[in-house]
Scaffold this motif. Structure first.
Motif, PDB file in Angstrom:
ATOM      1  N   TYR A  77       0.824  -1.216   0.000  1.00  0.00           N
ATOM      2  CA  TYR A  77       0.000   0.000   0.000  1.00  0.00           C
ATOM      3  C   TYR A  77       0.853   1.258   0.000  1.00  0.00           C
ATOM      4  O   TYR A  77       0.346   2.353  -0.153  1.00  0.00           O
ATOM      5  N   ARG A  78       2.113   1.118   0.214  1.00  0.00           N
ATOM      6  CA  ARG A  78       3.035   2.256   0.332  1.00  0.00           C
ATOM      7  C   ARG A  78       2.456   3.292   1.299  1.00  0.00           C
ATOM      8  O   ARG A  78       2.455   4.488   1.050  1.00  0.00           O
ATOM      9  N   ASN A  79       1.929   2.787   2.399  1.00  0.00           N
ATOM     10  CA  ASN A  79       1.335   3.657   3.406  1.00  0.00           C
ATOM     11  C   ASN A  79       1.813   3.158   4.760  1.00  0.00           C
ATOM     12  O   ASN A  79       1.575   2.014   5.125  1.00  0.00           O
ATOM     13  N   PRO A  80       2.511   4.006   5.508  1.00  0.00           N
ATOM     14  CA  PRO A  80       3.122   3.535   6.753  1.00  0.00           C
ATOM     15  C   PRO A  80       2.116   3.233   7.857  1.00  0.00           C
ATOM     16  O   PRO A  80       2.480   2.633   8.864  1.00  0.00           O
ATOM     17  N   LEU A  81       0.861   3.637   7.673  1.00  0.00           N
ATOM     18  CA  LEU A  81      -0.098   3.438   8.758  1.00  0.00           C
ATOM     19  C   LEU A  81      -0.989   2.223   8.557  1.00  0.00           C
ATOM     20  O   LEU A  81      -1.844   1.935   9.382  1.00  0.00           O
ATOM     21  N   VAL A  82      -0.774   1.517   7.476  1.00  0.00           N
ATOM     22  CA  VAL A  82      -1.580   0.319   7.257  1.00  0.00           C
ATOM     23  C   VAL A  82      -1.080  -0.791   8.178  1.00  0.00           C
ATOM     24  O   VAL A  82       0.109  -0.939   8.396  1.00  0.00           O
ATOM     25  N   GLU A  83      -1.993  -1.508   8.753  1.00  0.00           N
ATOM     26  CA  GLU A  83      -1.607  -2.691   9.510  1.00  0.00           C
ATOM     27  C   GLU A  83      -2.644  -3.757   9.238  1.00  0.00           C
ATOM     28  O   GLU A  83      -3.683  -3.476   8.638  1.00  0.00           O
ATOM     29  N   PRO A  84      -2.373  -5.000   9.648  1.00  0.00           N
ATOM     30  CA  PRO A  84      -3.283  -6.083   9.289  1.00  0.00           C
ATOM     31  C   PRO A  84      -4.725  -5.781   9.679  1.00  0.00           C
ATOM     32  O   PRO A  84      -5.657  -6.245   9.026  1.00  0.00           O
ATOM     33  N   TYR A  85      -4.919  -4.996  10.738  1.00  0.00           N
ATOM     34  CA  TYR A  85      -6.281  -4.814  11.235  1.00  0.00           C
ATOM     35  C   TYR A  85      -7.023  -3.658  10.582  1.00  0.00           C
ATOM     36  O   TYR A  85      -8.216  -3.525  10.723  1.00  0.00           O
ATOM     37  N   THR A  86      -6.292  -2.776   9.862  1.00  0.00           N
ATOM     38  CA  THR A  86      -7.004  -1.664   9.220  1.00  0.00           C
ATOM     39  C   THR A  86      -7.833  -2.146   8.040  1.00  0.00           C
ATOM     40  O   THR A  86      -8.698  -1.440   7.563  1.00  0.00           O
ATOM     41  N   LEU A  87      -7.551  -3.337   7.543  1.00  0.00           N
ATOM     42  CA  LEU A  87      -8.204  -3.761   6.314  1.00  0.00           C
ATOM     43  C   LEU A  87      -9.467  -4.574   6.542  1.00  0.00           C
ATOM     44  O   LEU A  87      -9.951  -5.240   5.644  1.00  0.00           O
ATOM     45  N   GLY A  88      -9.998  -4.538   7.743  1.00  0.00           N
ATOM     46  CA  GLY A  88     -11.260  -5.215   7.978  1.00  0.00           C
ATOM     47  C   GLY A  88     -11.122  -6.709   8.214  1.00  0.00           C
ATOM     48  O   GLY A  88     -12.111  -7.404   8.407  1.00  0.00           O
TER      49      GLY A  88
ATOM     50  N   LEU B 185       9.020  -5.656  -3.644  1.00  0.00           N
ATOM     51  CA  LEU B 185       8.643  -4.699  -2.596  1.00  0.00           C
ATOM     52  C   LEU B 185       9.585  -3.506  -2.590  1.00  0.00           C
ATOM     53  O   LEU B 185       9.162  -2.368  -2.402  1.00  0.00           O
ATOM     54  N   ASN B 186      10.879  -3.761  -2.806  1.00  0.00           N
ATOM     55  CA  ASN B 186      11.831  -2.651  -2.882  1.00  0.00           C
ATOM     56  C   ASN B 186      11.500  -1.740  -4.055  1.00  0.00           C
ATOM     57  O   ASN B 186      11.516  -0.518  -3.927  1.00  0.00           O
ATOM     58  N   ALA B 187      11.191  -2.342  -5.193  1.00  0.00           N
ATOM     59  CA  ALA B 187      10.893  -1.538  -6.377  1.00  0.00           C
ATOM     60  C   ALA B 187       9.598  -0.755  -6.184  1.00  0.00           C
ATOM     61  O   ALA B 187       9.475   0.381  -6.626  1.00  0.00           O
ATOM     62  N   LEU B 188       8.637  -1.360  -5.480  1.00  0.00           N
ATOM     63  CA  LEU B 188       7.362  -0.673  -5.245  1.00  0.00           C
ATOM     64  C   LEU B 188       7.539   0.606  -4.441  1.00  0.00           C
ATOM     65  O   LEU B 188       6.680   1.483  -4.457  1.00  0.00           O
ATOM     66  N   ARG B 189       8.655   0.707  -3.720  1.00  0.00           N
ATOM     67  CA  ARG B 189       8.891   1.940  -2.958  1.00  0.00           C
ATOM     68  C   ARG B 189       8.982   3.136  -3.880  1.00  0.00           C
ATOM     69  O   ARG B 189       8.758   4.272  -3.470  1.00  0.00           O
TER      70      ARG B 189
ATOM     71  N   ILE C 173       8.729  -5.329 -12.899  1.00  0.00           N
ATOM     72  CA  ILE C 173       7.953  -5.986 -11.855  1.00  0.00           C
ATOM     73  C   ILE C 173       6.479  -6.028 -12.264  1.00  0.00           C
ATOM     74  O   ILE C 173       5.900  -4.998 -12.596  1.00  0.00           O
ATOM     75  N   ASN C 174       5.895  -7.206 -12.195  1.00  0.00           N
ATOM     76  CA  ASN C 174       4.465  -7.331 -12.489  1.00  0.00           C
ATOM     77  C   ASN C 174       3.689  -6.940 -11.231  1.00  0.00           C
ATOM     78  O   ASN C 174       3.331  -7.767 -10.402  1.00  0.00           O
ATOM     79  N   THR C 175       3.458  -5.631 -11.104  1.00  0.00           N
ATOM     80  CA  THR C 175       2.928  -5.120  -9.836  1.00  0.00           C
ATOM     81  C   THR C 175       1.544  -5.668  -9.518  1.00  0.00           C
ATOM     82  O   THR C 175       1.235  -5.938  -8.358  1.00  0.00           O
ATOM     83  N   ALA C 176       0.704  -5.838 -10.545  1.00  0.00           N
ATOM     84  CA  ALA C 176      -0.653  -6.334 -10.287  1.00  0.00           C
ATOM     85  C   ALA C 176      -0.582  -7.712  -9.620  1.00  0.00           C
ATOM     86  O   ALA C 176      -1.270  -7.971  -8.629  1.00  0.00           O
TER      87      ALA C 176
END
Lengths: 270, 339
Positions: B88-99, B222-226, B237-240
């Motif tokens: 998600y390239r979002n530092p605040l995401v955690e396993p529980y934020t996604l429902g 994951l490094n490239a996704l940064r 990288i096949n990002t999808a």
């Protein structure tokens, strides 16, 4: 005869904007520029060539290979892309440049091979990035980031280098520095380059082939002398200009003229 | 020249992973020996060789499953947090934020309120939790799909909304059911490493290790996704594919963790951040580092939960929330420039 890069009747785009039958070909070792006003389809074409937008029609051939059919990995070994927006990420410059080797890595190959390191060092030295290889990307100035992005692109060992406005947001020192580098790469390594470039004077000075776009179509293509003339520029940009030549290089030069001066010059003959 | 700097990096990484591994082993040994029945570390091999007796039973039947669960759940939550932050390239995401946890909690609450446990036994609770999390993963994923591609921001928003909806649903269930059921739900939500089923402990352990190994194949992606999705694609990288696979793996592992151990908050958010601060953002070390740190953190929190009001036990979710929250704030204040 087929060119090294052959784009024929190519189209891609969005529901409300599509490119229309883009056709041009580049020979190996050309330094080509795409010019045109905002909204003319330069970036759409760029995204079509990089594969970000699906081709709707036509073909893109690179050295006889069908580009849209390439797998992402294979494409990254053939075409390197330097996008317009530079990298504000916390990655050491050297590792960032090393990312250009990713298209050649195996899944569990965590570490850089000796060849990877050779290539990275070679291109960091060539681009002048070596001096700040231990800094973070986010610490670099816009010009330095652009050079690092070019170094990264070179380590992909591409056959075609695509750049999206490599000189935007840069002062003239860095504009010339970046373009000199691109010209050197083009001439010394024989690298084929295609770049979007806004500045007509720089386009005329550095490129040996220009594609001028308007409303998703090619308006004119050819050498800078053929493309950068008064009639084409005024038709495409709808702005009066004066064209002349650079006294040193003899390349076409374009001067903008203010409204006031235009009015005065119209009155003069009376 | 280049060679030497890279080697130094790798040595640091090796040292860091080794240190964390050692910490996990020490904490695990301490957990095995410490408790109501105090055992000396040097006597442990003796007890184990006996193969019977009170000490042997306490070590192998009570403490070992608990230690293995702490290692695998802590590692799993921290690993999935790192993976999700990466895609998600979002530092605040955690396993529980996604429902995912919301869905699991709702599943468990439903099973308790409908009193299915009376028919099918206690074993049905984790199963209900897993089904619940699976349903919410499916919803989040399919609702964020548009024209065959997943929009990552849309996915995040839908996850947060699914999370709200399921927690409201759970509160609804709690409000209409009797006090006893309500108590069971609350107790389950707070999380516990006390898992009677050794099968579930094994499943959890293997699942977390398998996901760790698979995710190691994606460190480059994951490094490239940064750099961003488009730039990662330009690097081949096949990002999808990467995003889809990692999302599904991370979600299933989170669902399993929640089903087995309840909701243990903050591990998936705080630990990855701490590890990032220490070793940087390179996923080659980050994934292993997060896993081991998560294991260590949960082992320590479990020790605290068992000792603070001994012989009674605090819910581990309470400890991880408090300790994690405090560490997070301290860390934020020390790194004002970064966030």
């Amino acid at each position: 005869m087929q060119g090294y890069v052959e784009i024929s009747n190519f189209s891609c785009g969005y529901p409300d904007f599509k490119l229309d039958g883009i056709t041009f070909s580049l020979e190996r070792g050309m330094l080509a520029g795409i010019i045109g006003p905002n909204g003319s389809g330069k970036t759409t074409l760029f995204n079509g060539l990089t594969g970000e937008l699906l081709a709707l029609n036509g073909h893109v051939w690179l050295n006889g290979k069908n580009v849209p059919e390439m797998k992402l990995r294979e494409k990254a070994q053939h075409i390197a892309v330097v996008s317009q927006f530079t990298e504000k990420v916390d990655i050491p410059v050297e590792e960032y440049v090393m990312m250009g080797r990713y298209p050649y890595r195996g899944k569990f190959q965590f570490f850089d091979s000796e060849y990877d390191q050779e290539v990275v060092e070679k291109y960091m030295r060539l681009t002048g990035v070596y001096a700040y290889k231990n800094k973070w990307m986010s610490q670099l100035s816009g010009g330095e980031q652009q050079l690092a992005a070019i170094a990264r692109a070179l380590t992909q060992e591409p056959r075609l280098l695509l750049l999206d406005e490599p000189t935007s947001h840069l002062d003239i020192t860095h504009q010339v520095q970046v373009l000199n580098l691109i010209q050197r790469l083009n001439q010394e390594l024989g690298l084929t380059v295609l770049m979007i470039i806004h500045d007509l004077n720089l386009a005329g000075e550095y490129c040996n082939y220009l594609v001028m776009m308007k409303n998703g179509k090619i308006h004119a293509k050819g050498t800078p002398e053929e493309v950068l003339n008064y009639a084409h520029i005024e038709a495409v940009y709808e702005t009066p200009v004066v064209t002349n030549h650079n006294p040193l290089s003899g390349k076409p030069a374009v001067f903008l003229v203010s409204e006031k001066v235009m009015e005065q010059s119209r009155k003069k003959p009376e | 020249m280049a060679q030497s700097t890279f080697k130094k990096y790798h040595l640091n990484w090796l040292g860091f992973a080794g240190l964390l591994g050692a910490l996990v082993v020490v904490a695990a040994l301490f957990s095995l020996s410490y408790g109501e029945l105090q055992l000396k570390l040097k006597d442990m091999p003796g007890y184990l060789r006996m193969g019977e007796g009170l000490e042997y039973m306490v070590i192998t039947k009570i403490r070992l499953p608990r230690v293995l669960l702490a290692v695998s759940v802590g590692g799993a939550l921290s690993l999935t947090g790192t993976l999700l932050q990466g895609i998600y390239r979002n530092p605040l995401v955690e396993p529980y934020t996604l429902g995912i946890s919301g869905g699991a909690a709702l599943g468990v609450a439903l099973a308790i309120v409908l009193e299915i446990t009376a028919v099918l036994g206690e074993f049905i609770l984790p199963v209900a939790g897993f089904i619940g999390s699976f349903v919410s993963i499916f919803l989040v994923y399919s609702l964020s799909m548009r024209k065959g591609t997943v929009n990552i921001n849309r996915m995040l928003l839908i996850g947060v909304m699914i999370s709200f909806i399921s927690s409201s649903g759970m509160m609804f269930l709690m409000s209409i059911t009797n006090v006893e059921n309500m108590h069971s739900i609350v107790f389950w939500i707070m999380g516990s490493l006390d898992e009677p089923s050794t099968v579930l402990v094994q499943v959890m352990l293997y699942a977390s290790l398998i996901v760790l190994i698979i995710s190691l194949a994606f460190t480059r992606s994951l490094n490239a996704l940064r750099l961003g999705e488009a730039k990662a694609r330009h690097l081949g990288i096949n990002t999808a594919f990467v995003i889809r696979i990692l999302f599904i793996l991370a979600s299933l592992l989170t669902g399993l963790s929640v089903a087995v151990a309840g909701i243990i908050g903050f591990v998936g958010l705080v630990i990855p951040h701490l590890v990032r601060l220490v070793v940087g953002n390179d996923y080659r070390i980050l994934l292993i580092g997060s896993f081991l740190s998560g294991s260590f953190f949960l082992l320590v929190c479990d020790l605290l939960a068992r000792t603070i009001i001994a012989p009674n036990e605090l819910p581990i979710g309470v400890i991880t929330g408090m300790v994690g929250g405090v560490i997070f704030i301290v860390m934020l204040n020390r790194n004002k420039s970064r966030y």
